[in-house]
Write a protein that holds these residues in place. Structure first.
Motif, mmCIF file in Angstrom:
data_model
loop_
_atom_site.group_PDB
_atom_site.id
_atom_site.type_symbol
_atom_site.label_atom_id
_atom_site.label_comp_id
_atom_site.label_asym_id
_atom_site.label_seq_id
_atom_site.Cartn_x
_atom_site.Cartn_y
_atom_site.Cartn_z
ATOM 1 N N ASN A 197 0.850 -1.191 0.000
ATOM 2 C CA ASN A 197 0.000 0.000 0.000
ATOM 3 C C ASN A 197 0.884 1.240 0.000
ATOM 4 O OD1 ASN A 197 -1.918 1.970 0.279
ATOM 5 N ND2 ASN A 197 -2.772 1.229 2.203
ATOM 6 N N PRO A 198 1.383 1.658 -1.185
ATOM 7 C CA PRO A 198 2.322 2.781 -1.257
ATOM 8 C C PRO A 198 1.723 4.125 -0.853
ATOM 9 C CG PRO A 198 1.615 2.118 -3.455
ATOM 10 C CD PRO A 198 1.100 1.083 -2.503
ATOM 11 N N HIS A 199 0.396 4.181 -0.669
ATOM 12 C CA HIS A 199 -0.250 5.438 -0.282
ATOM 13 C C HIS A 199 -0.634 5.456 1.204
ATOM 14 C CE1 HIS A 199 -0.346 6.372 -4.513
ATOM 15 N NE2 HIS A 199 -1.038 5.281 -4.762
ATOM 16 N N ALA A 200 -0.177 4.464 1.963
ATOM 17 C CA ALA A 200 -0.494 4.412 3.395
ATOM 18 C C ALA A 200 0.118 5.608 4.110
ATOM 19 C CB ALA A 200 0.026 3.112 4.004
ATOM 20 N N THR A 201 -0.569 6.085 5.147
ATOM 21 C CA THR A 201 -0.073 7.241 5.903
ATOM 22 C C THR A 201 0.089 6.950 7.388
ATOM 23 O OG1 THR A 201 -2.351 8.038 6.106
ATOM 24 C CG2 THR A 201 -1.028 8.961 4.324
ATOM 25 N N PHE A 202 -0.814 6.125 7.945
ATOM 26 C CA PHE A 202 -0.744 5.810 9.379
ATOM 27 C C PHE A 202 -1.357 4.429 9.561
ATOM 28 C CE2 PHE A 202 -2.179 5.718 13.762
ATOM 29 C CZ PHE A 202 -1.142 6.319 14.451
ATOM 30 N N VAL A 203 -0.547 3.452 9.969
ATOM 31 C CA VAL A 203 -1.031 2.076 10.077
ATOM 32 C C VAL A 203 -0.921 1.563 11.506
ATOM 33 C CG1 VAL A 203 -0.418 1.543 7.687
ATOM 34 C CG2 VAL A 203 1.201 1.032 9.516
ATOM 35 N N GLN A 204 -1.845 0.665 11.841
ATOM 36 C CA GLN A 204 -1.847 -0.018 13.138
ATOM 37 C C GLN A 204 -2.526 -1.375 12.963
ATOM 38 O OE1 GLN A 204 -2.267 3.113 16.750
ATOM 39 N NE2 GLN A 204 -4.165 2.786 15.648
ATOM 40 N N SER A 205 -2.364 -2.214 13.977
ATOM 41 C CA SER A 205 -3.094 -3.480 13.991
ATOM 42 C C SER A 205 -4.563 -3.199 14.275
ATOM 43 C CB SER A 205 -2.526 -4.390 15.080
ATOM 44 O OG SER A 205 -2.764 -3.823 16.367
ATOM 45 N N SER A 206 -5.421 -4.165 13.985
ATOM 46 C CA SER A 206 -6.854 -3.990 14.246
ATOM 47 C C SER A 206 -7.104 -3.778 15.739
ATOM 48 C CB SER A 206 -7.642 -5.199 13.736
ATOM 49 O OG SER A 206 -7.177 -6.399 14.343
ATOM 50 N N ALA A 207 -6.318 -4.469 16.594
ATOM 51 C CA ALA A 207 -6.481 -4.316 18.044
ATOM 52 C C ALA A 207 -6.185 -2.886 18.482
ATOM 53 C CB ALA A 207 -5.565 -5.296 18.778
ATOM 54 N N SER A 208 -5.153 -2.269 17.894
ATOM 55 C CA SER A 208 -4.811 -0.885 18.241
ATOM 56 C C SER A 208 -5.887 0.086 17.765
ATOM 57 C CB SER A 208 -3.463 -0.510 17.620
ATOM 58 O OG SER A 208 -2.420 -1.287 18.176
ATOM 59 N N TRP A 209 -6.454 -0.176 16.583
ATOM 60 C CA TRP A 209 -7.540 0.683 16.092
ATOM 61 C C TRP A 209 -8.764 0.571 16.980
ATOM 62 C CZ3 TRP A 209 -6.637 4.667 13.454
ATOM 63 C CH2 TRP A 209 -5.697 4.692 12.429
ATOM 64 N N ILE A 210 -9.063 -0.649 17.424
ATOM 65 C CA ILE A 210 -10.243 -0.872 18.278
ATOM 66 C C ILE A 210 -10.094 -0.113 19.591
ATOM 67 C CG2 ILE A 210 -11.477 -2.630 19.617
ATOM 68 C CD1 ILE A 210 -10.913 -4.563 17.257
ATOM 69 N N LYS A 211 -8.861 -0.072 20.133
ATOM 70 C CA LYS A 211 -8.622 0.697 21.361
ATOM 71 C C LYS A 211 -8.924 2.178 21.166
ATOM 72 C CE LYS A 211 -5.088 -2.294 23.422
ATOM 73 N NZ LYS A 211 -3.654 -2.414 23.794
ATOM 74 N N MET A 212 -8.806 2.654 19.922
ATOM 75 C CA MET A 212 -9.081 4.053 19.615
ATOM 76 C C MET A 212 -10.520 4.253 19.153
ATOM 77 S SD MET A 212 -5.497 5.065 17.650
ATOM 78 C CE MET A 212 -5.984 6.783 17.438
ATOM 79 N N GLY A 213 -11.319 3.192 19.280
ATOM 80 C CA GLY A 213 -12.732 3.300 18.932
ATOM 81 C C GLY A 213 -13.037 3.166 17.458
ATOM 82 N N ALA A 214 -12.078 2.664 16.678
ATOM 83 C CA ALA A 214 -12.285 2.500 15.236
ATOM 84 C C ALA A 214 -12.098 1.024 14.869
ATOM 85 C CB ALA A 214 -11.313 3.372 14.448
#
Length: 390
Positions: free
Chosen positions: A73-90
Motif C-alpha cells: 500500500n504505497p499510499h499508506a499514511t498511518f497504520v496499526q493493527s486492528s487491536a490498536s484501532w479498536i482501542k481508539m474506537g475504530a
C-alpha cells in the motif's frame, strides 16, 4: 463446567501448518520487498527516495516491515493493527485487506526427546517425516501446542523449557481502511507545514539539537554562498552559514545532524577499525549518502517537500559511490546488498531518534503557543487599561 466458561481453542495440526506456511510467505515477502527497492540502484533511484520519504512516517516499524507496507500500500499514511484501532474506537472497514508484516514474539518451547514426540504429539505427515529423517535426539515443541504427556514431563522437570524470539505474521490497516472519523485525522497525521512556519521549525529543531543531543548549533559566516554548513567533530558543533534562509537552513541542520550522529569522533574510530576488517568503503560519498537519507526522512516527517536540488545531491552521491564499488570489483549482487545495508542502517538510526525528536517538537510547539497566548492576553489587558484611562 460452568455455562459461562469457554473451552480454550486449540488449533489442529493442519491449521498450524497453514499458519506456518503463511509466516514463511510473509518472511519471503519481507526479503523481496526490500530487495526490489535496492536491486535497481542504477535505474530507479527515485523509488529509493520515495521509500525514504514514505518510511519517515513509519519510524515505529523496521525498514523491512516498512518496505512490505510500501509494496502492498504505497499510499499508506498511518497504520496499526486492528487491536490498536479498536482501542481508539475504530474498526477496519468490511472487505478491506490490511498489509502483512512480521511481528516479533517470545515463544516458549519444550525440549522433548524425539521418540516421545513421535509417539504422543499430533503431527502432520510432512513434519513427522522431517523429524524421522534427522539424527537429533531432541525436538523443540511449542509449549502452546504440546500434548498433555509432553507438558506433564516438562512440569515434572524431565524436559527443559526454553524461550526463543520468533517471527509471526501480523496485519496492519491504514487509517483510510478504518472507521476512524475523518475530522480527527489531523490529530494523528500531519498534512504538512506551511512555508511561513519554516522559521518556527528552524528554531524548534535548533533547540532540540542544543538541548537534547551532545551537539550544538552555531551560525558562522563562510566565504561561500553554496556551502550551507558543516559538522565539526572536534567541537561537536553544527555550523550553519548565516546566508541560509529558513527553508534551506532546515535541510542543512538536519543534514549536518546526520553527519553528527554517524560521523562523530567515536564513529570515525569505529569506521577505521571496521575498514581494516571488512570490505566496506568508508568514502566521502558514503558519508554524504548517510547524512542525506537522514535529512530526507526528517524533512518528510515534518511535511517539507524535497526539492530537485536535494534529490540530485543524493543521486549524485549514490552514483559516485556505486562507481567506487564497481571499481573495487564488486558484483551487482554485492553492490545491491551494500546499498541496502547502508540505507537500512541509517533508517534504523533515524527511527531511534525520531520519537524523541517528535516529542520535543510537540512540547516546544505547545510551550510557544502558551507563551503567545499569554502575550496576547497581556496586550488585551494593556489595551483595556488605556481605554479606561480615557
Amino acid at each position: 463446567m460452568s455455562k459461562n466458561s469457554k473451552k480454550k481453542w486449540t488449533p489442529t495440526p493442519e491449521q498450524l501448518e497453514k499458519y506456518k506456511k503463511q509466516v514463511e510467505e510473509t518472511k519471503e515477502l519481507s526479503k523481496t520487498a526490500i530487495r526490489d527497492i535496492f536491486d535497481n540502484y542504477r535505474t530507479d533511484q527515485d523509488k529509493m527516495i520515495e521509500y525514504f520519504l514514505f518510511s519517515s512516517r513509519f519510524y515505529n516499524y523496521s525498514p523491512r516491515n516498512t518496505a512490505m507496507i510500501f509494496q502492498q500500500n504505497p499510499h499508506a499514511t498511518f497504520v496499526q493493527s486492528s487491536a490498536s484501532w479498536i482501542k481508539m474506537g475504530a474498526y477496519p472497514k468490511k472487505g478491506t485487506h490490511g498489509a502483512s508484516i512480521l511481528v516479533p514474539q517470545t515463544k516458549k518451547f519444550i525440549i522433548a526427546d524425539k521418540d516421545t514426540v513421535i509417539k504422543y504429539q499430533k503431527l502432520t505427515d510432512n513434519y513427522r517425516d522431517t523429524i524421522l529423517s534427522t539424527n537429533a535426539k531432541y525436538v523443540a515443541v511449542a509449549l502452546s501446542e504440546a500434548c498433555a504427556e509432553i507438558k506433564e514431563k516438562a512440569k515434572a522437570g524431565e524436559y527443559d523449557i526454553k524461550e526463543k524470539l520468533v517471527f509471526g505474521k501480523g496485519t496492519v490497516f491504514d487509517i483510510s481502511q478504518t472507521t476512524y472519523p475523518k475530522e480527527k485525522y489531523p490529530e494523528i497525521f500531519s498534512v504538512g507545514i506551511a512555508d511561513e512556519k519554516a522559521n518556527f521549525m528552524c528554531k524548534a529543531i535548533a533547540n532540540y539539537i542544543n538541548e537534547k543531543t551532545p551537539y550544538s548549533i552555531e551560525d558562522v559566516e563562510l566565504d561561500s554562498i553554496s556551502l550551507g554548513g558543516f559538522f565539526s567533530p572536534s567541537s561537536n558543533a553544527i555550523c550553519i552559514n548565516t546566508i541560509c534562509e529558513d527553508t534551506r537552513k532546515i535541510y542543512v541542520m538536519l543534514h549536518e545532524l546526520g553527519h553528527a550522529f554517524y560521523h562523530n569522533l567515536e564513529a570515525q574510530k569505529s569506521e577505521k577499525e571496521d575498514g581494516q576488517n571488512t570490505n566496506i568503503l568508508f568514502t566521502t560519498e558514503r558519508k554524504e549518502i548517510e547524512a542525506d537519507i537522514f535529512a530526507t526522512m526528517s524533512l518528510g516527517m515534518y511535511g517539507f517537500e524535497l526539492d530537485d536540488q536535494l534529490k540530485s545531491h543524493l543521486k549524485g552521491n549514490y552514483n559516485s559511490y556505486i562507481k567506487q564499488l564497481e571499481n573495487a570489483g564488486k558484483s551487482h549482487e554485492d553492490i545491491s546488498l551494500d546499498i541496502e545495508n547502508l540505507s537500512t542502517n541509517v533508517m534504523m538510526k533515524f527511527n531511534s531518534h525520531a520519537k524523541e525528536m517528535n516529542q520535543y517538537i510537540e512540547e516546544y510547539t505547545l510551550q510557544q503557543e502558551q507563551e503567545t497566548s499569554l502575550e496576547e492576553d497581556e496586550i488585551v489587558e494593556e489595551t483595556d487599561e488605556i481605554e479606561m484611562s480615557f
